[in-house]
Each structure stands twice: as C-alpha cells, then as structure tokens.
Design a protein around this motif. Structure first.
Motif, PDB file in Angstrom:
ATOM      1  N   GLU A   5       2.276   3.780  13.522  1.00 53.79           N
ATOM      2  CA  GLU A   5       2.458   2.711  14.505  1.00 53.79           C
ATOM      3  C   GLU A   5       1.121   2.112  14.931  1.00 53.79           C
ATOM      4  N   ILE A   6       0.109   2.979  15.056  1.00 53.74           N
ATOM      5  CA  ILE A   6      -1.213   2.505  15.473  1.00 53.74           C
ATOM      6  C   ILE A   6      -1.841   1.629  14.408  1.00 53.74           C
ATOM      7  N   ASN A   7      -1.722   2.071  13.151  1.00 58.05           N
ATOM      8  CA  ASN A   7      -2.335   1.320  12.051  1.00 58.05           C
ATOM      9  C   ASN A   7      -1.364   1.287  10.881  1.00 58.05           C
ATOM     10  N   PRO A   8      -0.478   0.290  10.834  1.00 62.24           N
ATOM     11  CA  PRO A   8       0.549   0.238   9.787  1.00 62.24           C
ATOM     12  C   PRO A   8       0.008  -0.077   8.398  1.00 62.24           C
ATOM     13  N   GLU A   9      -1.302  -0.249   8.266  1.00 60.59           N
ATOM     14  CA  GLU A   9      -1.898  -0.480   6.943  1.00 60.59           C
ATOM     15  C   GLU A   9      -2.717   0.725   6.492  1.00 60.59           C
ATOM     16  N   TYR A  10      -2.568   1.858   7.183  1.00 62.85           N
ATOM     17  CA  TYR A  10      -3.330   3.068   6.860  1.00 62.85           C
ATOM     18  C   TYR A  10      -2.478   3.946   5.947  1.00 62.85           C
ATOM     19  N   ASP A  11      -2.706   3.846   4.643  1.00 55.79           N
ATOM     20  CA  ASP A  11      -1.831   4.501   3.668  1.00 55.79           C
ATOM     21  C   ASP A  11      -1.775   6.030   3.799  1.00 55.79           C
ATOM     22  N   PRO A  12      -2.881   6.732   4.149  1.00 58.94           N
ATOM     23  CA  PRO A  12      -2.753   8.201   4.294  1.00 58.94           C
ATOM     24  C   PRO A  12      -1.732   8.613   5.341  1.00 58.94           C
ATOM     25  N   ALA A  13      -1.537   7.805   6.365  1.00 60.35           N
ATOM     26  CA  ALA A  13      -0.558   8.155   7.402  1.00 60.35           C
ATOM     27  C   ALA A  13       0.855   8.179   6.820  1.00 60.35           C
ATOM     28  N   ALA A  37       2.936   3.617   1.026  1.00 64.02           N
ATOM     29  CA  ALA A  37       1.533   3.967   0.823  1.00 64.02           C
ATOM     30  C   ALA A  37       0.997   3.350  -0.462  1.00 64.02           C
ATOM     31  N   ILE A  38       1.823   3.365  -1.513  1.00 60.95           N
ATOM     32  CA  ILE A  38       1.403   2.791  -2.796  1.00 60.95           C
ATOM     33  C   ILE A  38       1.301   1.272  -2.696  1.00 60.95           C
ATOM     34  N   GLN A  39       2.202   0.690  -1.923  1.00 56.42           N
ATOM     35  CA  GLN A  39       2.150  -0.768  -1.716  1.00 56.42           C
ATOM     36  C   GLN A  39       0.833  -1.155  -1.043  1.00 56.42           C
ATOM     37  N   ILE A  40       0.405  -0.348  -0.077  1.00 56.26           N
ATOM     38  CA  ILE A  40      -0.855  -0.616   0.621  1.00 56.26           C
ATOM     39  C   ILE A  40      -2.053  -0.334  -0.286  1.00 56.26           C
ATOM     40  N   ASN A  41      -1.973   0.809  -1.012  1.00 54.69           N
ATOM     41  CA  ASN A  41      -3.095   1.234  -1.855  1.00 54.69           C
ATOM     42  C   ASN A  41      -2.557   1.798  -3.155  1.00 54.69           C
ATOM     43  N   PRO A  42      -2.504   0.971  -4.199  1.00 54.78           N
ATOM     44  CA  PRO A  42      -1.964   1.433  -5.484  1.00 54.78           C
ATOM     45  C   PRO A  42      -2.766   2.550  -6.139  1.00 54.78           C
ATOM     46  N   GLN A  43      -3.939   2.871  -5.585  1.00 51.65           N
ATOM     47  CA  GLN A  43      -4.775   3.942  -6.140  1.00 51.65           C
ATOM     48  C   GLN A  43      -4.660   5.242  -5.329  1.00 51.65           C
ATOM     49  N   ASN A  44      -3.657   5.340  -4.501  1.00 52.09           N
ATOM     50  CA  ASN A  44      -3.465   6.548  -3.703  1.00 52.09           C
ATOM     51  C   ASN A  44      -2.726   7.599  -4.536  1.00 52.09           C
ATOM     52  N   SER A  45      -3.474   8.507  -5.137  1.00 51.08           N
ATOM     53  CA  SER A  45      -2.873   9.513  -6.018  1.00 51.08           C
ATOM     54  C   SER A  45      -1.944  10.449  -5.249  1.00 51.08           C
ATOM     55  N   ASP A  46      -2.239  10.695  -3.967  1.00 50.88           N
ATOM     56  CA  ASP A  46      -1.390  11.590  -3.177  1.00 50.88           C
ATOM     57  C   ASP A  46       0.020  11.032  -3.012  1.00 50.88           C
ATOM     58  N   ALA A  47       0.127   9.712  -2.956  1.00 49.29           N
ATOM     59  CA  ALA A  47       1.449   9.097  -2.805  1.00 49.29           C
ATOM     60  C   ALA A  47       2.283   9.283  -4.073  1.00 49.29           C
ATOM     61  N   TYR A  48       1.651   9.089  -5.231  1.00 53.00           N
ATOM     62  CA  TYR A  48       2.371   9.337  -6.493  1.00 53.00           C
ATOM     63  C   TYR A  48       2.756  10.808  -6.603  1.00 53.00           C
TER      64      TYR A  48
END
Length: 223
Positions: A5-13, A37-48
């Motif tokens: 809610e604080i930062n809706p563009e923070y993919d780790p959250a 998370a992938i939509q925000i950062n397609p390089q987020n390996s943790d999301a995959y």
C-alpha cells in the motif's frame, strides 16, 4: 500488505506477500502477487521462483519447471533455484537432468544441505544405497534435521543390510515427527530382519493406525 500500500511499485513487497499467501495455501492470490511483481520488474527471479513453487505444490510440474528455468536464466548463481528445478525434474522422472541440477547447486554452494539431501533421494531411487547414505550423511552434517532425511537414510541402511543403523535412523525420524507413518513401517521391516517380532508387530499396528488406508492383512503375514 502495508508495504504494498505504501509503495505499489515495489516488486519485492509483492514477492513477500505472495510467499505468505503460498504458505497459507492461497495459491491464486499468491500467483496474482507474483504476476504483479513480474509486471513491475521482469527481472525479478524471486517472483518466477515463487510461481514455480506454487505450480510445484499444485502438481503442475511442467509449468513449475518453466518458471524455475526462467529464474535461473536471470540468476544463474542461485543454488536454491537449481535444487528447486532439480526437484521438478526428479518428480518428472528425468533423473539425469535432476542430478545435473543438484550437482550444480553443490558446486555453487557446497554448504547447501538440501542439495545433498535431494541427490541422496535420487541415488536411493536408483538403488545406489551407499552413495545415498554418503549424501544423507553430508546433509545431516551440514545441519539438516528433518524426519524424511533420517527416514530415507534409514531405508538406505536397511536395503544395504545394516538393520541396526536403520533402526537408529527410524527412531530419530519418529522422534522428530511421531506422526510420520512410513517410518514405523520401515522400522518394522528392520525389526523383523533382526528377529524382534513383537517390536515389528507394534510398529505395523502404529503404521496402520496412522495410515488406515493401508490396513491390509498381508502386512502382518510375515510377523
């Protein structure tokens, strides 16, 4: 949720919340968060990887494999990712690829106990009991205290002809998880080989009590 809610563009959250949903068994919500998370950062390996865990838990092994492969392409230095993909290969009965992944994980992180444990299960499945025992020994030496690791090592000892060591491992597996039904079955087999028939019968009764679907009279025929 607060972080999102604080930062809706923070993919780790979204990844962290997705993991929490996964732990709760709320898989659709988990996938939604990993997708975000992938939509925000397609390089987020943790999301995959998160999606891979969900698919694996749901038994969607091919989908799980694809997610972990993508995660590895992004982060090829993660021993965890190779172990998770190796698990999917193992369940798909692609043992050659599974062992490659477990060995890569060990090369990346020689202290990663789960890599040895899963390679041990693979060796056990191939009836290579001595190699399995070596890997289970290493996993335990590295601090992995888990009922199924001790059970698998007990089974490897049993099929390797060492009933006393098998009983020791089954004892510890049951101590760690008294509801782990198959450890009672394994210990019963070892007790039977040792001629301790009353102990074997008691363990088979405990096995059936914990696992009533296996209440088959043939279990008791040799006791």
């Amino acid at each position: 949720t607060t972080a999102v809610e604080i930062n809706p563009e923070y993919d780790p959250a979204f990844v962290h919340r997705g993991r929490a949903y996964t732990d709760l068994g709320e898989f659709e919500d988990a996938l939604s968060d990993f997708d975000k998370a992938i939509q925000i950062n397609p390089q987020n390996s943790d999301a995959y990887a998160g999606r891979g865990v969900v698919f694996y838990t749901q038994g969607k092994l091919t989908e799980s494999l694809a997610e972990f492969t993508t995660a590895i392409e992004i982060d090829p230095g993660s021993a965890y990712l190779f172990v998770r993909r190796g698990m999917a290969f193992l369940d798909l009965e692609r043992s050659g690829r599974a062992i490659e992944d477990f060995e890569t994980a060990i090369e990346l992180d020689p202290s990663y106990s789960w890599a040895y444990a899963y390679r041990g299960t693979l060796y056990y499945g191939e009836s290579n009991n001595e190699a399995a025992i070596v890997d289970f020994d290493k996993a335990i030496e590295l601090g992995l205290i888990n009922a199924w690791v001790y059970e698998y090592r007990g089974l490897a000892h049993y099929y390797n002809g060492d009933n006393e060591k098998a009983v020791e491992d089954f004892n510890f597996a049951i101590e760690l998880d008294p509801l782990y039904a198959t450890s009672y079955w394994g210990r019963a087999q070892a007790y039977q080989k040792m001629g301790q028939l009353e102990a074997a019968l008691s363990d088979l009764q405990d096995f059936v009590a914990l696992n009533p679907d296996h209440n088959n009279p043939s279990l008791f025929e040799t006791i």
